[in-house]
Scaffold this active site. Structure first.
Site: not given
Lengths: 139, 74
Positions: B12-14
């Site tokens: 997941k981000c980042p």
């Protein structure tokens, strides 16, 4: 000139720490100079071994919340969050500046801070840095 | 055939951005890179990374929430 963003970190919470790590590492990956100025309660973020609690949780669960979030983020594929920051610091894209006055105010010694920090600076030095910044953001 | 591939599914981000940047740093002009991500944010996050790192998005495919980016270094 590369883009430059400067951030003021004034709180000791996990939320501030998380924003610092996520924005700092992403900005560095995007070739932006990311400078962070740690003042007032924010200075504790830089102390070796400091584990921030979650400001948004009720009192007895703040520390537990920090551990819970760290575990969940690990599940999202995060490496150790300080190791992530260290990569950007080594590339020179992330700079972590402790506020010199805050260190005296909070009785924090330089040897208690992580080695990846820059030399402490005062208000004038940080503001001069902001003259050249594309954005100055208080977290 | 692409020169580099990265399966960032599950991240997941980042993290897809940070891992993709590590690949981009190794790329030479004209080389290609296939990035696969199932993070919903990647659709909006990958193009800005490419803009800032001298890359072009040749193609983006979406299939059931999985994004495949074909990237070329300028």
């Amino acid at each position: 000139m590369p883009k430059q963003m400067n951030f003021i970190v004034s709180k000791n919470s996990f939320e501030e720490f998380g924003m610092m790590v996520i924005l700092g590492t992403t900005g560095a990956a995007m070739e932006t100079q990311m400078n962070f100025f740690f003042t007032f309660w924010g200075i504790f973020q830089l102390k070796k071994g400091y584990k921030p609690g979650v400001a948004g949780m009720p009192f007895p669960f703040k520390k537990l919340g920090g551990a819970m979030f760290r575990k969940m983020l690990k599940g999202f594929g995060y490496d150790d969050m300080w190791e992530m920051v260290k990569d950007g610091v080594e590339e020179g894209k992330i700079k972590l500046y402790p506020c010199s006055m805050t260190m005296d105010l909070m009785r924090v010694k330089k040897k208690q801070l992580r080695e990846i920090c820059e030399e402490p600076v005062g208000a004038a030095a940080f503001l001069e840095m902001c003259d050249n910044a594309d954005a100055v953001i208080s977290l | 055939m692409v020169d580099f591939q990265l399966d960032a599914k599950g991240l997941k981000c980042p993290m897809p951005i940070l891992k993709a940047k590590k690949v981009i740093k190794k790329m030479e002009s004209g080389q290609t890179f296939e990035l696969i991500s199932d993070d919903g944010g990647s659709k909006a996050d990958v193009p800005p990374l490419l803009n800032k790192t001298g890359c072009t998005l040749v193609e983006m495919k979406e299939d059931g929430g999985v994004f495949t980016f074909l990237i070329k270094k300028d």
